[in-house]
Design a protein around this motif. Sequence first.
Motif, PDB file in Angstrom:
ATOM      1  N   PHE A 117      41.012  41.381  34.514  1.00 46.36           N
ATOM      2  CA  PHE A 117      40.851  42.805  34.683  1.00 46.36           C
ATOM      3  C   PHE A 117      40.173  43.334  33.440  1.00 46.36           C
ATOM      4  O   PHE A 117      40.819  43.695  32.469  1.00 46.36           O
ATOM      5  CB  PHE A 117      42.203  43.486  34.896  1.00 46.36           C
ATOM      6  N   SER A 118      38.863  43.312  33.448  1.00 45.94           N
ATOM      7  CA  SER A 118      38.147  43.741  32.254  1.00 45.94           C
ATOM      8  C   SER A 118      37.798  45.216  32.338  1.00 45.94           C
ATOM      9  O   SER A 118      37.603  45.768  33.415  1.00 45.94           O
ATOM     10  CB  SER A 118      36.878  42.911  32.050  1.00 45.94           C
ATOM     11  N   LYS A 119      37.737  45.829  31.194  1.00 44.18           N
ATOM     12  CA  LYS A 119      37.381  47.236  31.108  1.00 44.18           C
ATOM     13  C   LYS A 119      35.862  47.366  31.140  1.00 44.18           C
ATOM     14  O   LYS A 119      35.154  46.461  30.721  1.00 44.18           O
ATOM     15  CB  LYS A 119      37.931  47.824  29.815  1.00 44.18           C
ATOM     16  N   PRO A 120      35.365  48.498  31.626  1.00 36.20           N
ATOM     17  CA  PRO A 120      33.904  48.699  31.628  1.00 36.20           C
ATOM     18  C   PRO A 120      33.333  48.532  30.226  1.00 36.20           C
ATOM     19  O   PRO A 120      33.908  49.019  29.250  1.00 36.20           O
ATOM     20  CB  PRO A 120      33.741  50.138  32.122  1.00 36.20           C
ATOM     21  N   GLY A 121      32.241  47.820  30.136  1.00 35.91           N
ATOM     22  CA  GLY A 121      31.606  47.606  28.850  1.00 35.91           C
ATOM     23  C   GLY A 121      32.117  46.394  28.111  1.00 35.91           C
ATOM     24  O   GLY A 121      31.524  45.964  27.141  1.00 35.91           O
ATOM     25  N   LYS A 122      33.218  45.832  28.554  1.00 32.69           N
ATOM     26  CA  LYS A 122      33.770  44.645  27.909  1.00 32.69           C
ATOM     27  C   LYS A 122      33.047  43.410  28.460  1.00 32.69           C
ATOM     28  O   LYS A 122      32.891  43.272  29.672  1.00 32.69           O
ATOM     29  CB  LYS A 122      35.264  44.543  28.193  1.00 32.69           C
ATOM     30  N   PRO A 123      32.596  42.511  27.605  1.00 28.41           N
ATOM     31  CA  PRO A 123      31.897  41.318  28.110  1.00 28.41           C
ATOM     32  C   PRO A 123      32.843  40.421  28.910  1.00 28.41           C
ATOM     33  O   PRO A 123      34.040  40.409  28.659  1.00 28.41           O
ATOM     34  CB  PRO A 123      31.430  40.614  26.834  1.00 28.41           C
ATOM     35  N   PRO A 124      32.321  39.694  29.882  1.00 25.77           N
ATOM     36  CA  PRO A 124      33.175  38.807  30.681  1.00 25.77           C
ATOM     37  C   PRO A 124      33.755  37.699  29.810  1.00 25.77           C
ATOM     38  O   PRO A 124      33.152  37.290  28.819  1.00 25.77           O
ATOM     39  CB  PRO A 124      32.222  38.247  31.733  1.00 25.77           C
ATOM     40  N   ASN A 125      34.930  37.235  30.174  1.00 20.29           N
ATOM     41  CA  ASN A 125      35.582  36.175  29.402  1.00 20.29           C
ATOM     42  C   ASN A 125      35.431  34.818  30.084  1.00 20.29           C
ATOM     43  O   ASN A 125      36.332  34.006  30.068  1.00 20.29           O
ATOM     44  CB  ASN A 125      37.053  36.513  29.165  1.00 20.29           C
ATOM     45  N   HIS A 126      34.275  34.591  30.687  1.00 16.35           N
ATOM     46  CA  HIS A 126      33.974  33.308  31.315  1.00 16.35           C
ATOM     47  C   HIS A 126      32.517  32.968  31.031  1.00 16.35           C
ATOM     48  O   HIS A 126      31.722  33.840  30.689  1.00 16.35           O
ATOM     49  CB  HIS A 126      34.233  33.359  32.826  1.00 16.35           C
ATOM     50  N   PRO A 127      32.145  31.706  31.183  1.00 17.31           N
ATOM     51  CA  PRO A 127      30.740  31.313  30.979  1.00 17.31           C
ATOM     52  C   PRO A 127      29.838  31.939  32.038  1.00 17.31           C
ATOM     53  O   PRO A 127      30.316  32.390  33.076  1.00 17.31           O
ATOM     54  CB  PRO A 127      30.764  29.791  31.140  1.00 17.31           C
ATOM     55  N   PRO A 128      28.553  31.953  31.814  1.00 18.50           N
ATOM     56  CA  PRO A 128      27.622  32.457  32.833  1.00 18.50           C
ATOM     57  C   PRO A 128      27.742  31.654  34.130  1.00 18.50           C
ATOM     58  O   PRO A 128      28.161  30.499  34.139  1.00 18.50           O
ATOM     59  CB  PRO A 128      26.244  32.237  32.193  1.00 18.50           C
ATOM     60  N   ILE A 129      27.349  32.278  35.225  1.00 14.13           N
ATOM     61  CA  ILE A 129      27.456  31.700  36.559  1.00 14.13           C
ATOM     62  C   ILE A 129      26.059  31.311  37.043  1.00 14.13           C
ATOM     63  O   ILE A 129      25.117  32.084  36.896  1.00 14.13           O
ATOM     64  CB  ILE A 129      28.075  32.718  37.523  1.00 14.13           C
ATOM     65  N   VAL A 130      25.944  30.125  37.621  1.00 10.16           N
ATOM     66  CA  VAL A 130      24.658  29.631  38.116  1.00 10.16           C
ATOM     67  C   VAL A 130      24.664  29.603  39.636  1.00 10.16           C
ATOM     68  O   VAL A 130      25.609  29.094  40.255  1.00 10.16           O
ATOM     69  CB  VAL A 130      24.370  28.210  37.586  1.00 10.16           C
ATOM     70  N   LEU A 131      23.620  30.143  40.234  1.00 13.62           N
ATOM     71  CA  LEU A 131      23.381  30.004  41.669  1.00 13.62           C
ATOM     72  C   LEU A 131      22.634  28.683  41.826  1.00 13.62           C
ATOM     73  O   LEU A 131      21.475  28.564  41.438  1.00 13.62           O
ATOM     74  CB  LEU A 131      22.569  31.184  42.195  1.00 13.62           C
ATOM     75  N   VAL A 132      23.301  27.671  42.314  1.00 17.51           N
ATOM     76  CA  VAL A 132      22.793  26.299  42.326  1.00 17.51           C
ATOM     77  C   VAL A 132      21.449  26.177  43.046  1.00 17.51           C
ATOM     78  O   VAL A 132      20.534  25.508  42.558  1.00 17.51           O
ATOM     79  CB  VAL A 132      23.837  25.337  42.940  1.00 17.51           C
ATOM     80  N   GLU A 133      21.307  26.819  44.170  1.00 11.08           N
ATOM     81  CA  GLU A 133      20.094  26.662  44.975  1.00 11.08           C
ATOM     82  C   GLU A 133      18.832  27.166  44.276  1.00 11.08           C
ATOM     83  O   GLU A 133      17.753  26.624  44.487  1.00 11.08           O
ATOM     84  CB  GLU A 133      20.251  27.380  46.330  1.00 11.08           C
ATOM     85  N   THR A 134      18.947  28.199  43.465  1.00 12.07           N
ATOM     86  CA  THR A 134      17.763  28.772  42.819  1.00 12.07           C
ATOM     87  C   THR A 134      17.720  28.555  41.317  1.00 12.07           C
ATOM     88  O   THR A 134      16.678  28.731  40.703  1.00 12.07           O
ATOM     89  CB  THR A 134      17.681  30.295  43.076  1.00 12.07           C
ATOM     90  N   GLY A 135      18.863  28.228  40.719  1.00 11.14           N
ATOM     91  CA  GLY A 135      18.926  28.054  39.279  1.00 11.14           C
ATOM     92  C   GLY A 135      19.081  29.363  38.515  1.00 11.14           C
ATOM     93  O   GLY A 135      19.086  29.375  37.288  1.00 11.14           O
TER      94      GLY A 135
END
Length: 64
Positions: A5-23
């Motif tokens: 539950f992140s607050k607006p403006g707070k960076p995500p606490n997970h690595p970036p997400i990749v869409l496998v089909e397009t990269g």
Amino acid sequence: MPKSFSKPGKPPNHPPIVLVETGEVFDTFKDAANAIGGDKANVRRVVYGVQASYRGYHFKFLNN
């Protein structure tokens, strides 16, 4: 599946997400979902392995 539950403006606490089909790389589940016209909860389920794919797309964390 962990909840974040992140607050607006707070960076995500997970690595970036990749869409496998397009990269394409996204910072948030919402950005990834918007790219395919879908729902962020289902993208999150795919990334964490709860479901295999969503709308025919596969997602994973960048470091995996």
